[in-house]
Design a protein around this motif. Structure first.
Motif, PDB file in Angstrom:
ATOM      1  N   ARG A 143      16.797   0.851 -14.402  1.00  0.00           N
ATOM      2  CA  ARG A 143      18.178   0.826 -15.232  1.00  0.00           C
ATOM      3  C   ARG A 143      19.384   0.817 -14.255  1.00  0.00           C
ATOM      4  N   GLN A 144      19.648   1.365 -12.990  1.00  0.00           N
ATOM      5  CA  GLN A 144      20.757   1.571 -12.355  1.00  0.00           C
ATOM      6  C   GLN A 144      20.479   1.456 -10.724  1.00  0.00           C
ATOM      7  N   LEU A 145      21.429   0.923 -10.127  1.00  0.00           N
ATOM      8  CA  LEU A 145      21.197   0.905  -8.802  1.00  0.00           C
ATOM      9  C   LEU A 145      22.672   1.198  -8.160  1.00  0.00           C
ATOM     10  N   THR A 146      22.484   1.793  -6.736  1.00  0.00           N
ATOM     11  CA  THR A 146      23.600   2.055  -6.062  1.00  0.00           C
ATOM     12  C   THR A 146      23.286   0.977  -4.748  1.00  0.00           C
ATOM     13  N   VAL A 147      24.519   0.513  -3.991  1.00  0.00           N
ATOM     14  CA  VAL A 147      24.231  -0.583  -2.957  1.00  0.00           C
ATOM     15  C   VAL A 147      25.101  -0.111  -1.874  1.00  0.00           C
ATOM     16  N   SER A 148      24.733   0.229  -0.813  1.00  0.00           N
ATOM     17  CA  SER A 148      25.613   0.541   0.338  1.00  0.00           C
ATOM     18  C   SER A 148      25.397  -0.520   1.401  1.00  0.00           C
ATOM     19  N   PHE A 149      26.791  -0.606   2.181  1.00  0.00           N
ATOM     20  CA  PHE A 149      26.592  -1.588   3.429  1.00  0.00           C
ATOM     21  C   PHE A 149      27.119  -0.971   4.406  1.00  0.00           C
ATOM     22  N   ALA A 150      26.534  -1.107   5.704  1.00  0.00           N
ATOM     23  CA  ALA A 150      27.316  -0.971   7.056  1.00  0.00           C
ATOM     24  C   ALA A 150      27.676  -2.158   7.514  1.00  0.00           C
TER      25      ALA A 150
END
Lengths: 348, 348
Positions: A92-99
């Motif tokens: 249902r949901q996503l968190t997306v992180s970038f370095a």
């Protein structure tokens, strides 16, 4: 995305987040608060919340020489959704992180994020948060997927019983065949950068590597047929490694039939071109993101002849071990050589 | 942790996960399935689910020369919990992921993980999953925190109203003072590695930098006093930047009184030693992980004189802007120079 920026330093973190997230759509009433606060707020009501996380590292999980940026974003989302489907649950949901290292432009990160949004829209999930920061070298992407399921639908790795049938969706080894092709073309390109890559006609295996899909449809079909798997896992590291996970967690053995393992004709052809064994590619190649599950014998009539999956073996008593019945009829212990990023690690 | 391993390659991903997670304890009935399947399963019943994620990158967010490994793990957890408390919510579960370069031993990663477990036990949260993989350079840690709250308790950034009081917990600038000390000692150490660091007597500011705490207690005190903040945020980037977030999201202005900003005497002393301005350290230093919140004037009697927090200003009409009333009595627009990892990025 309308405005154009190039330098991450000029933009800064907050503006980068605003810029990247301007096209994020919300699909679910369960997403009460998405991007823009200290945390997201979700409402899964009477259902259970399912959480999974994966990291993709440049040079380890992907090679920028042959990975289109949008596909990379798409794949980063798909590999996480696959874990939720493997619980017989619904993402249902996503968190997306970038370095992000300084060699990347805002444009490049924006393309990756567009691929993520594309996947989120295709699978109907909401991007609700994340983090962006700099890295000293290369790109690292971390995605957390959150799903929901009724308690009675949840399928773990530990429910397989003796005599249960072992089933895999789709076909295997294709992503590994695609990877071999791409790596060969990279070597050619290193020698002569003007050479055009010879990739025409190989769309299927290239797409298996670069833009895999998660088997949302399989979870839907199983529900429609009224079949609840007794155990399930997704094929990320290779069939052999996943079978060992199911057997270890369920405390059973397994007989896997080599001749039943589904391998696409193009995968077969490409793997043979590299003087490799298609069965080994299916067992150890990984990244196919198919679903591997077991069902009770009593559900066999409901699943037989279904074009979306193949019965490839059955579970046995734990004492019999995990065995491959070869096409020639011999019985050998299955070797698990899953993909291991530490084994592939390059020295700094 | 009893057994000793040294080489990540020999151990492989699955055994590393088993090894790291052997001491993980589960604290909550809401954690139905933790580590060991494709995903974790949580049950927040009738409550809302809160999700936050943060990435820490070696060389950007931490320096291995002066960061004890256990503290690093502890801090990686705390910065995420702080985001959940900033929603007036209660953290319950965590996923923790690592991308690890070959320069790290299993022992080192294990120490970081022990710090995470220590924080998880101290704050009473469950580690329910994660991912470990290799990196080409340096260490990247990604943590996702999941919490729960009753809908009516949730506090966003957008609820501040004109005349609301602006309050901050604890004191500010300490983490920045600690960072300056550590960086000075690193320079000394570079010149003469045999020199003992001169850090004695500076425990408070060093701990603010190396092992910060999240203000779980403040959320508890507010509930006991029957005060629900109208808006709240945690101070990760610096007071000025956080005030701007509250004002932007709530569409109000703010008057901040310089003389009210709480600064510990040791922070003051250290910042002065570096010829810096303590107010600027509080406004722009960041990493204090205090809670900044607004309350209605009508709640003033409940919060006044409380040793855990300080009233530092009040919200105004948006048209008045965001202003600092200096100790000398002049009114100047507040400058927001929050910590921005992209601005600090080194070239590869």
């Amino acid at each position: 995305m309308s405005e154009k920026y190039n330098d991450l330093k000029d933009l800064g973190e907050f503006k980068l987040i605003d810029y990247l997230t301007q096209n994020v759509k919300i699909h679910h009433a369960s997403t009460i608060k998405g991007i823009g606060d200290d945390a997201a707020v979700l409402d899964h009501e009477s259902r259970k919340t399912i959480v999974s996380t994966d990291m993709l590292v440049e040079g380890v999980h992907f090679d920028m020489v042959f990975t289109p940026l949008k596909h990379l974003g798409y794949k980063a989302v798909v590999v996480n959704l696959s874990d939720i489907y493997a619980m017989n649950a619904h993402p249902r949901q996503l968190t997306v992180s970038f370095a992000i290292s300084s060699k990347y432009s805002v444009e490049a990160i924006s393309e990756i994020y567009e691929g993520m949004i594309h996947a989120a829209n295709f699978y109907g999930v909401d991007i609700v948060g994340g983090d962006t920061t700099s890295s000293l070298k290369g790109l690292v992407i971390s995605v957390t997927a959150i799903g929901e399921a009724k308690e009675e639908d949840l399928t773990y790795r530990n429910g397989a019983k003796e005599n249960d049938l072992l089933i895999v969706s789709g076909d295997l080894g294709g992503a590994y065949a695609g990877l071999n092709l791409l790596q060969r073309e990279k070597e050619v390109w290193k020698v002569n950068p003007n050479m055009q890559p010879e990739l025409e006609g190989f769309d299927y295996v290239l797409e298996r590597q670069l833009k895999p899909e998660a088997r949302k449809d399989v979870v839907k079909y199983l529900a429609e047929l009224g079949v609840k798997p007794t155990s399930m896992i997704d094929v990320s590291d290779g069939l052999a490694s996943e079978i060992y996970h199911l057997c270890k967690n369920s405390e059973v053995g397994c007989s896997l039939y080599e001749e039943k393992i589904p391998i696409d004709p193009m995968t077969h052809k490409v793997i043979r071109e590299f003087d490799l064994d298609p069965t080994v590619a299916a067992l150890s190649g990984g990244e196919d993101y198919e679903l591997l599950f077991t069902i009770s014998q009593s559900d066999y009539d409901k699943v037989k002849g279904n074009p979306h999956w193949t019965v490839i073996g059955h579970m046995t008593d734990k004492s019999q071990g995990v065995n491959l019945i070869t096409t020639g009829g011999s019985v050998t212990p299955l070797k698990a050589q899953g993909w291991d990023s530490f084994g592939k690690e390059k020295e700094e």
